[in-house]
Write a protein that holds these residues in place. Structure first.
Motif, PDB file in Angstrom:
ATOM      1  N   CYS A 100     -18.222 -28.295 -36.790  1.00  0.00           N
ATOM      2  CA  CYS A 100     -17.672 -28.365 -35.436  1.00  0.00           C
ATOM      3  C   CYS A 100     -16.178 -28.660 -35.524  1.00  0.00           C
ATOM      4  O   CYS A 100     -15.724 -29.350 -36.447  1.00  0.00           O
ATOM      5  CB  CYS A 100     -18.336 -29.469 -34.622  1.00  0.00           C
ATOM      6  N   ILE A 101     -15.442 -28.169 -34.563  1.00  0.00           N
ATOM      7  CA  ILE A 101     -14.031 -28.508 -34.441  1.00  0.00           C
ATOM      8  C   ILE A 101     -13.886 -29.564 -33.360  1.00  0.00           C
ATOM      9  O   ILE A 101     -14.616 -29.557 -32.361  1.00  0.00           O
ATOM     10  CB  ILE A 101     -13.179 -27.267 -34.115  1.00  0.00           C
ATOM     11  N   VAL A 102     -12.990 -30.523 -33.580  1.00  0.00           N
ATOM     12  CA  VAL A 102     -12.739 -31.580 -32.606  1.00  0.00           C
ATOM     13  C   VAL A 102     -11.697 -31.083 -31.608  1.00  0.00           C
ATOM     14  O   VAL A 102     -10.583 -30.714 -31.998  1.00  0.00           O
ATOM     15  CB  VAL A 102     -12.252 -32.870 -33.293  1.00  0.00           C
ATOM     16  N   LYS A 103     -12.056 -31.072 -30.341  1.00  0.00           N
ATOM     17  CA  LYS A 103     -11.166 -30.613 -29.285  1.00  0.00           C
ATOM     18  C   LYS A 103     -10.700 -31.814 -28.459  1.00  0.00           C
ATOM     19  O   LYS A 103     -11.508 -32.670 -28.085  1.00  0.00           O
ATOM     20  CB  LYS A 103     -11.866 -29.602 -28.379  1.00  0.00           C
ATOM     21  N   THR A 104      -9.402 -31.844 -28.156  1.00  0.00           N
ATOM     22  CA  THR A 104      -8.842 -32.916 -27.335  1.00  0.00           C
ATOM     23  C   THR A 104      -7.951 -32.301 -26.259  1.00  0.00           C
ATOM     24  O   THR A 104      -7.677 -31.093 -26.265  1.00  0.00           O
ATOM     25  CB  THR A 104      -8.002 -33.892 -28.185  1.00  0.00           C
TER      26      THR A 104
ATOM     27  N   LEU B 229     -24.026 -32.443 -31.596  1.00  0.00           N
ATOM     28  CA  LEU B 229     -24.028 -30.996 -31.435  1.00  0.00           C
ATOM     29  C   LEU B 229     -24.471 -30.262 -32.701  1.00  0.00           C
ATOM     30  O   LEU B 229     -25.198 -29.265 -32.614  1.00  0.00           O
ATOM     31  CB  LEU B 229     -22.635 -30.532 -31.002  1.00  0.00           C
ATOM     32  N   PRO B 230     -24.087 -30.717 -33.913  1.00  0.00           N
ATOM     33  CA  PRO B 230     -24.571 -30.026 -35.118  1.00  0.00           C
ATOM     34  C   PRO B 230     -26.094 -30.044 -35.235  1.00  0.00           C
ATOM     35  O   PRO B 230     -26.689 -29.044 -35.634  1.00  0.00           O
ATOM     36  CB  PRO B 230     -23.912 -30.812 -36.257  1.00  0.00           C
ATOM     37  N   ILE B 231     -26.716 -31.163 -34.893  1.00  0.00           N
ATOM     38  CA  ILE B 231     -28.178 -31.242 -34.963  1.00  0.00           C
ATOM     39  C   ILE B 231     -28.818 -30.348 -33.913  1.00  0.00           C
ATOM     40  O   ILE B 231     -29.785 -29.631 -34.180  1.00  0.00           O
ATOM     41  CB  ILE B 231     -28.634 -32.707 -34.794  1.00  0.00           C
ATOM     42  N   ILE B 232     -28.262 -30.370 -32.713  1.00  0.00           N
ATOM     43  CA  ILE B 232     -28.806 -29.562 -31.623  1.00  0.00           C
ATOM     44  C   ILE B 232     -28.695 -28.075 -31.953  1.00  0.00           C
ATOM     45  O   ILE B 232     -29.615 -27.292 -31.679  1.00  0.00           O
ATOM     46  CB  ILE B 232     -28.069 -29.875 -30.310  1.00  0.00           C
ATOM     47  N   SER B 233     -27.590 -27.673 -32.562  1.00  0.00           N
ATOM     48  CA  SER B 233     -27.317 -26.245 -32.748  1.00  0.00           C
ATOM     49  C   SER B 233     -27.892 -25.666 -34.026  1.00  0.00           C
ATOM     50  O   SER B 233     -28.195 -24.476 -34.084  1.00  0.00           O
ATOM     51  CB  SER B 233     -25.809 -25.993 -32.726  1.00  0.00           C
ATOM     52  N   SER B 234     -28.061 -26.481 -35.083  1.00  0.00           N
ATOM     53  CA  SER B 234     -28.393 -25.858 -36.369  1.00  0.00           C
ATOM     54  C   SER B 234     -29.449 -26.568 -37.201  1.00  0.00           C
ATOM     55  O   SER B 234     -29.796 -26.068 -38.282  1.00  0.00           O
ATOM     56  CB  SER B 234     -27.119 -25.703 -37.213  1.00  0.00           C
ATOM     57  N   PHE B 235     -29.974 -27.704 -36.758  1.00  0.00           N
ATOM     58  CA  PHE B 235     -31.038 -28.342 -37.536  1.00  0.00           C
ATOM     59  C   PHE B 235     -32.379 -27.904 -36.970  1.00  0.00           C
ATOM     60  O   PHE B 235     -32.667 -28.150 -35.796  1.00  0.00           O
ATOM     61  CB  PHE B 235     -30.917 -29.871 -37.485  1.00  0.00           C
TER      62      PHE B 235
END
Length: 573
Positions: free
Chosen positions: A220-224, A314-320
């Motif tokens: 993931c990229i961190v967006k600010t 988000l990584p777990i939700i999207s790819s685990f």
């Protein structure tokens, strides 16, 4: 399972995070398979409170006690005591929190991986070696010359005073004030990081421990919010800003960067020695404009479990595979694998005694007809892993039903795995398998990744021997490893069957009906359940009970936008 979640209490503390952490990790919000009870642990009364938790007799514990010696909340020392009690658990470990950022950087440099910032040239970045949440990091943390560096050191030295007092008290120093006063702001201190500033963008990769291995999830990229300065990094205020969030990056946009991020995260997992936490870690990374990836920080909690703030996971939700529900079971299964809670040698010995007559016993079941129907209906071209292969019925019927697909002419190969040495010997003798190994379903996939791409995974009439947590563990691995298809038979074991086994003294053969767990697991991203059917499968020659089975066939859908990366482990002999 009844699970206790240990949380650090802010009661009586002066932590800067008190009031900002309005939501606490709550695994119970993501699954109904277990019941969870939270216990808040204070630093000054941790031993007594942990003793009370253990007396309650929970089946499992998840430790989220995050404090270092610098913090006035429960952490390292409370975890050390908790670990000494030897109860089943996963979570933050005292040895993880005891290592400073400087310890990690030094080990990475000695090991040669992952790449971390150097220490030799300006601009330099100054931050605490302990702590979390970007505390004490602000716009002046980047130093362009000696004057700015001295000012940054003076400022952070003053701001670390309370942390050093806490550390002195934690260490039992007779005069904590003298201990805190004894730090020179202009000499290098173990609790201050001075490293080269890495210009570029900030990323995060979650790494989940899987037995002897680990998996790096979708980066993931961190967006600010837009910043006026060209120095974009997460300060304390920016980290807690409402506009700061994660966004999944797509592999197709930049495959080289995607793979570098995952590879660096796995190197950080190994360098940080996170094996044994049974959870994994989150790795913060920065990428220079030239594409070089640097590990900046490693945190010991890869799942936040925040019910009102899902973007952190988000990584777990999207790819685990299986998401939060699955990752909780994987944490538990990791513990089970290391503790060897079930005596698999007794199960293996039982099948050793049956190996010579097993095929004859199968004549009284419908398994041959069922397997023949599966190999006639579905394609299996390529490399096949047959989990719990037994005497090799699948390989034999595949050869019979698919002329020309025997291993001598097949472009792929068939590998079998079973825990019974005699079953393995019988399967090898058939000649239908290229290799047959003695290994468990829970570990064989990880131990044999050196065979390259695995196209198909088959597991028929054996997965009922696993606990619900191990069942999830194996499912997750199947979806992570297979490239084309997964075919699984789920036996609907009746309760009376297990009761009879226990009456006969065969408790070690206990089996579980995983049908509901299989259906709850759902379709992971990139996969489709193309068929499932239920039919009568077999009658137990031990108890006389009829068993129906449901067979599931998943096939991979073309999806190159995301993916995971497994840390390969050496095959165990």
């Amino acid at each position: 399972m009844r699970i206790c979640v240990l949380q650090s209490s802010y009661e009586g503390s002066g932590s800067k995070l008190n009031g900002l952490d309005t939501d606490f990790p709550n695994p119970g919000a993501f699954t109904s398979q277990h019941t969870f009870e939270t216990r808040f642990i204070r630093k000054d009364t941790a031993k007594e409170e942990i003793d009370e938790c253990v007396k309650e007799g929970f089946d499992f514990y998840i430790n989220f006690l995050w404090g270092t010696l610098d913090d006035d909340v429960a952490g390292i020392q409370a975890s050390q005591y908790f670990e000494s009690l030897g109860v089943p658990s996963a979570g933050v470990r005292s040895w993880e929190r005891s290592r400073t950022k400087n310890d990690f950087y030094e080990k990475a440099r000695r090991r040669g991986a992952p790449r971390v910032p150097g220490i030799g040239s300006f601009p330099l970045f100054v931050k605490p070696a302990n702590g979390c949440a970007s505390q004490m990091i602000d716009e002046k943390s980047v130093c362009h010359d000696e004057g700015e560096l001295r000012e940054a050191l003076r400022r952070i030295n003053a701001r670390l005073y309370e942390s050093r007092l806490n550390r002195g008290r934690s260490l039992g120093v007779p005069e904590p004030k003298d201990y805190a006063d004894n730090f020179d702001p202009f000499s290098r201190s173990d609790d201050i990081v001075i490293q080269e500033y890495i210009p570029g963008k900030e990323y995060l990769v979650s790494v989940i421990e899987l037995g002897d291995s680990a998996v790096a999830l979708n980066p993931c990229i961190v967006k600010t919010k837009d910043l006026s300065t060209d120095k974009k990094f997460l300060t304390f205020d920016l980290k807690f800003d409402s506009e700061t969030h994660l966004e999944i990056i797509h592999k197709t946009d930049n495959p080289i960067l995607y793979e570098r991020l995952q590879a660096t995260a796995l190197e950080a997992f190994e360098t940080g020695m996170f094996h044994g936490s049974h959870m994994g870690c989150d790795v913060d990374l920065r990428v220079r404009p030239d594409g070089e990836v640097f590990a900046i920080e490693v945190n010991p909690q890869p799942a936040a479990f925040l019910a009102n703030c899902n973007f952190q996971d988000l990584p777990i939700i999207s790819s685990f595979p299986g998401g939060h529900k699955a990752v909780i079971n994987v944490f538990i299964a990791n513990y089970m694998l290391r503790s060897n809670r079930r005596n698999w040698s007794q199960v293996a010995a039982t099948y050793d005694g049956l190996a010579s007559k097993y095929d004859d016993l199968q004549l009284g079941t419908r398994m041959t007809q069922i397997v023949r129907g599966i190999v006639e209906k579905f394609g299996f071209q390529g490399t096949i892993f047959d989990l719990a292969c037994g005497t090799g019925v699948f390989g034999r019927l595949l050869s019979e039903c698919k002329p020309g697909r025997h291993r001598r002419t097949h472009t792929g190969s068939i590998l079998g795995f079973d825990i019974s040495p005699m079953m393995v010997e019988t399967c090898r003798a058939t000649g239908f398998y290229d290799e047959v190994h003695i290994d468990r379903m829970q570990t064989c996939l990880l131990h044999n990744l050196d065979h390259g791409d695995v196209d198909h995974i088959v597991c028929l009439s054996a997965i009922h021997f696993l606990s619900p947590e191990e069942f999830t563990f194996v499912l997750v691995l199947c979806f992570l490893v297979a490239r084309k298809s997964i075919t699984i038979g789920v036996d609907e074991i009746p309760d009376e069957y297990n009761e009879r086994l226990h009456d006969l003294g065969l408790h070690y053969m206990h089996s579980t009906n995983h049908l509901a767990n299989m259906e709850l697991f759902g379709e992971p991203r990139g996969w489709k359940l193309v068929a499932h059917h239920r039919e009568f499968a077999w009658r137990s020659f031990t108890t006389g009970h009829d068993v129906w089975s449901t067979y599931f066939r998943f096939e991979k859908v073309a999806d190159e936008d995301c993916g995971t990366r497994l840390l390969e482990v050496k095959r165990k002999i």
